[in-house]
Design a protein around this motif. Structure first.
Motif, PDB file in Angstrom:
ATOM      1  N   LEU A  55      -2.269  14.647  -7.263  1.00  0.00           N
ATOM      2  CA  LEU A  55      -1.963  14.562  -5.834  1.00  0.00           C
ATOM      3  C   LEU A  55      -1.366  15.861  -5.287  1.00  0.00           C
ATOM      4  CD1 LEU A  55      -0.414  10.990  -5.778  1.00  0.00           C
ATOM      5  CD2 LEU A  55      -2.539  11.693  -4.645  1.00  0.00           C
ATOM      6  N   GLY A  56      -1.003  16.773  -6.184  1.00  0.00           N
ATOM      7  CA  GLY A  56      -0.392  18.027  -5.764  1.00  0.00           C
ATOM      8  C   GLY A  56       1.031  17.854  -5.269  1.00  0.00           C
ATOM      9  N   LEU A  57       1.732  16.840  -5.791  1.00  0.00           N
ATOM     10  CA  LEU A  57       3.099  16.569  -5.349  1.00  0.00           C
ATOM     11  C   LEU A  57       4.074  17.595  -5.913  1.00  0.00           C
ATOM     12  CD1 LEU A  57       3.373  12.701  -5.807  1.00  0.00           C
ATOM     13  CD2 LEU A  57       2.747  13.973  -3.759  1.00  0.00           C
ATOM     14  N   GLU A  58       5.066  17.892  -5.142  1.00  0.00           N
ATOM     15  CA  GLU A  58       6.202  18.678  -5.600  1.00  0.00           C
ATOM     16  C   GLU A  58       7.309  17.693  -5.967  1.00  0.00           C
ATOM     17  OE1 GLU A  58       6.216  21.957  -5.937  1.00  0.00           O
ATOM     18  OE2 GLU A  58       4.177  22.116  -5.168  1.00  0.00           O
ATOM     19  N   ASP A  59       8.305  18.137  -6.701  1.00  0.00           N
ATOM     20  CA  ASP A  59       9.444  17.288  -7.026  1.00  0.00           C
ATOM     21  C   ASP A  59      10.065  16.771  -5.737  1.00  0.00           C
ATOM     22  OD1 ASP A  59      11.254  15.996  -8.708  1.00  0.00           O
ATOM     23  OD2 ASP A  59      12.616  17.696  -8.755  1.00  0.00           O
ATOM     24  N   LEU A  60      10.371  15.496  -5.692  1.00  0.00           N
ATOM     25  CA  LEU A  60      10.973  14.796  -4.561  1.00  0.00           C
ATOM     26  C   LEU A  60      10.028  14.613  -3.376  1.00  0.00           C
ATOM     27  CD1 LEU A  60      14.597  16.270  -4.614  1.00  0.00           C
ATOM     28  CD2 LEU A  60      13.794  14.110  -5.581  1.00  0.00           C
ATOM     29  N   ALA A  61       8.730  14.763  -3.590  1.00  0.00           N
ATOM     30  CA  ALA A  61       7.764  14.473  -2.524  1.00  0.00           C
ATOM     31  C   ALA A  61       7.775  12.969  -2.266  1.00  0.00           C
ATOM     32  CB  ALA A  61       6.375  14.930  -2.932  1.00  0.00           C
ATOM     33  N   LEU A  62       7.810  12.596  -0.996  1.00  0.00           N
ATOM     34  CA  LEU A  62       7.885  11.186  -0.628  1.00  0.00           C
ATOM     35  C   LEU A  62       6.526  10.510  -0.686  1.00  0.00           C
ATOM     36  CD1 LEU A  62      10.194  11.352   2.511  1.00  0.00           C
ATOM     37  CD2 LEU A  62      10.812  10.591   0.230  1.00  0.00           C
ATOM     38  N   ILE A  63       6.546   9.224  -1.023  1.00  0.00           N
ATOM     39  CA  ILE A  63       5.389   8.356  -0.879  1.00  0.00           C
ATOM     40  C   ILE A  63       5.862   7.186  -0.022  1.00  0.00           C
ATOM     41  CG2 ILE A  63       3.776   6.811  -2.040  1.00  0.00           C
ATOM     42  CD1 ILE A  63       3.933   8.632  -4.476  1.00  0.00           C
ATOM     43  N   ASP A  64       5.153   6.932   1.085  1.00  0.00           N
ATOM     44  CA  ASP A  64       5.514   5.820   1.963  1.00  0.00           C
ATOM     45  C   ASP A  64       4.911   4.532   1.448  1.00  0.00           C
ATOM     46  OD1 ASP A  64       6.923   7.415   3.803  1.00  0.00           O
ATOM     47  OD2 ASP A  64       5.094   7.903   4.891  1.00  0.00           O
ATOM     48  N   CYS A  65       5.650   3.439   1.611  1.00  0.00           N
ATOM     49  CA  CYS A  65       5.187   2.123   1.201  1.00  0.00           C
ATOM     50  C   CYS A  65       4.958   1.279   2.450  1.00  0.00           C
ATOM     51  CB  CYS A  65       6.224   1.466   0.306  1.00  0.00           C
ATOM     52  SG  CYS A  65       5.723  -0.173  -0.218  1.00  0.00           S
ATOM     53  N   PHE A  66       3.778   0.674   2.531  1.00  0.00           N
ATOM     54  CA  PHE A  66       3.397  -0.158   3.668  1.00  0.00           C
ATOM     55  C   PHE A  66       3.039  -1.556   3.186  1.00  0.00           C
ATOM     56  CE2 PHE A  66       2.281   4.175   4.695  1.00  0.00           C
ATOM     57  CZ  PHE A  66       2.650   4.321   6.008  1.00  0.00           C
ATOM     58  N   ARG A  79       0.872  -1.173   0.000  1.00  0.00           N
ATOM     59  CA  ARG A  79       0.000   0.000   0.000  1.00  0.00           C
ATOM     60  C   ARG A  79       0.910   1.224   0.000  1.00  0.00           C
ATOM     61  NH1 ARG A  79      -2.937  -3.293  -1.241  1.00  0.00           N
ATOM     62  NH2 ARG A  79      -4.823  -4.026  -0.276  1.00  0.00           N
ATOM     63  N   PHE A  80       0.432   2.286  -0.626  1.00  0.00           N
ATOM     64  CA  PHE A  80       1.225   3.501  -0.760  1.00  0.00           C
ATOM     65  C   PHE A  80       0.425   4.679  -0.226  1.00  0.00           C
ATOM     66  CE2 PHE A  80       2.450   0.426  -3.914  1.00  0.00           C
ATOM     67  CZ  PHE A  80       3.826   0.427  -3.848  1.00  0.00           C
ATOM     68  N   ARG A  81       1.072   5.509   0.606  1.00  0.00           N
ATOM     69  CA  ARG A  81       0.424   6.689   1.182  1.00  0.00           C
ATOM     70  C   ARG A  81       1.394   7.853   1.209  1.00  0.00           C
ATOM     71  NH1 ARG A  81      -2.933   4.567   6.440  1.00  0.00           N
ATOM     72  NH2 ARG A  81      -4.466   3.408   5.241  1.00  0.00           N
ATOM     73  N   LEU A  82       0.812   9.042   1.153  1.00  0.00           N
ATOM     74  CA  LEU A  82       1.619  10.235   1.378  1.00  0.00           C
ATOM     75  C   LEU A  82       1.881  10.322   2.866  1.00  0.00           C
ATOM     76  CD1 LEU A  82      -0.248  12.754  -0.945  1.00  0.00           C
ATOM     77  CD2 LEU A  82       1.821  11.446  -1.426  1.00  0.00           C
ATOM     78  N   PRO A  83       3.048  10.828   3.291  1.00  0.00           N
ATOM     79  CA  PRO A  83       3.335  10.947   4.717  1.00  0.00           C
ATOM     80  C   PRO A  83       2.222  11.716   5.437  1.00  0.00           C
ATOM     81  CG  PRO A  83       5.309  11.378   3.444  1.00  0.00           C
ATOM     82  CD  PRO A  83       4.156  11.293   2.465  1.00  0.00           C
ATOM     83  N   GLY A  84       1.730  11.130   6.520  1.00  0.00           N
ATOM     84  CA  GLY A  84       0.667  11.756   7.292  1.00  0.00           C
ATOM     85  C   GLY A  84      -0.709  11.583   6.682  1.00  0.00           C
ATOM     86  N   GLY A  85      -0.784  10.904   5.561  1.00  0.00           N
ATOM     87  CA  GLY A  85      -2.070  10.717   4.878  1.00  0.00           C
ATOM     88  C   GLY A  85      -2.920   9.672   5.568  1.00  0.00           C
ATOM     89  N   ALA A 129       0.462  -4.445   3.074  1.00  0.00           N
ATOM     90  CA  ALA A 129      -0.998  -4.387   3.043  1.00  0.00           C
ATOM     91  C   ALA A 129      -1.620  -4.806   4.375  1.00  0.00           C
ATOM     92  CB  ALA A 129      -1.550  -5.245   1.919  1.00  0.00           C
ATOM     93  N   ALA A 130      -1.041  -5.790   5.047  1.00  0.00           N
ATOM     94  CA  ALA A 130      -1.621  -6.296   6.287  1.00  0.00           C
ATOM     95  C   ALA A 130      -1.331  -5.428   7.496  1.00  0.00           C
ATOM     96  CB  ALA A 130      -1.119  -7.716   6.539  1.00  0.00           C
ATOM     97  N   ALA A 131      -0.354  -4.534   7.388  1.00  0.00           N
ATOM     98  CA  ALA A 131       0.044  -3.719   8.537  1.00  0.00           C
ATOM     99  C   ALA A 131       0.250  -2.296   8.100  1.00  0.00           C
ATOM    100  CB  ALA A 131       1.324  -4.271   9.154  1.00  0.00           C
ATOM    101  N   THR A 132      -0.830  -1.564   7.859  1.00  0.00           N
ATOM    102  CA  THR A 132      -0.714  -0.219   7.317  1.00  0.00           C
ATOM    103  C   THR A 132      -0.195   0.800   8.324  1.00  0.00           C
ATOM    104  OG1 THR A 132      -3.039   0.193   7.818  1.00  0.00           O
ATOM    105  CG2 THR A 132      -2.491  -0.541   5.567  1.00  0.00           C
ATOM    106  N   ASP A 133      -0.035   0.408   9.573  1.00  0.00           N
ATOM    107  CA  ASP A 133       0.543   1.343  10.530  1.00  0.00           C
ATOM    108  C   ASP A 133       2.050   1.174  10.642  1.00  0.00           C
ATOM    109  OD1 ASP A 133      -0.314  -0.372  13.648  1.00  0.00           O
ATOM    110  OD2 ASP A 133       0.392  -1.106  11.729  1.00  0.00           O
ATOM    111  N   GLU A 134       2.616   0.306   9.843  1.00  0.00           N
ATOM    112  CA  GLU A 134       4.051   0.063   9.877  1.00  0.00           C
ATOM    113  C   GLU A 134       4.606   0.135   8.458  1.00  0.00           C
ATOM    114  OE1 GLU A 134       6.826  -3.653  11.136  1.00  0.00           O
ATOM    115  OE2 GLU A 134       5.086  -3.264  12.345  1.00  0.00           O
ATOM    116  N   VAL A 135       5.622   0.946   8.235  1.00  0.00           N
ATOM    117  CA  VAL A 135       6.207   1.105   6.903  1.00  0.00           C
ATOM    118  C   VAL A 135       6.783  -0.217   6.461  1.00  0.00           C
ATOM    119  CG1 VAL A 135       7.952   2.301   5.543  1.00  0.00           C
ATOM    120  CG2 VAL A 135       6.702   3.534   7.292  1.00  0.00           C
ATOM    121  N   GLU A 136       6.623  -0.548   5.172  1.00  0.00           N
ATOM    122  CA  GLU A 136       7.106  -1.808   4.594  1.00  0.00           C
ATOM    123  C   GLU A 136       8.556  -2.056   4.876  1.00  0.00           C
ATOM    124  OE1 GLU A 136       8.912  -2.266   0.975  1.00  0.00           O
ATOM    125  OE2 GLU A 136       9.263  -4.061   2.060  1.00  0.00           O
TER     126      GLU A 136
END
Length: 87
Positions: free
Chosen positions: A67-78, A48-54, A80-87
């Motif tokens: 998404l309104g991203l700026e250059d070098l905006a991060l996307i976090d990868c999680f 799963r992919f989320r914007l930080p704090g999303g 699927a079973a544990a979306t509260d923990e980064v992959e």
């Protein structure tokens, strides 16, 4: 942003490793997610992919522009079973 034809979209995993993808502003995120999954040798369905704090997953049809991203905006990868923990 009009003068820049592409942006870099880094994705961050559990150990803080950043994986960069240079994409056009109009590129759908599903292409980025598929490339990330292939590079990490992980089935796309397990990620799963989320914007930080999303509070929602980034959807496949979305683009850097929508998404309104700026250059070098991060996307976090999680995992699927544990979306509260980064992959």
């Amino acid at each position: 942003r009009e003068s820049v034809s592409a942006c870099s979209v880094p994705q961050v995993d559990a150990v803080g490793e950043e994986t960069y993808f240079k994409v056009k502003w109009s590129t759908r995120m599903d292409r980025v997610f598929q490339a990330y999954a292939a590079r990490k040798r992980t089935p796309i369905g397990e990620l799963r992919f989320r914007l930080p704090g999303g509070d929602r997953d980034v959807e496949a049809h979305e683009t850097s522009t929508s998404l309104g991203l700026e250059d070098l905006a991060l996307i976090d990868c999680f995992r699927a079973a544990a979306t509260d923990e980064v992959e």
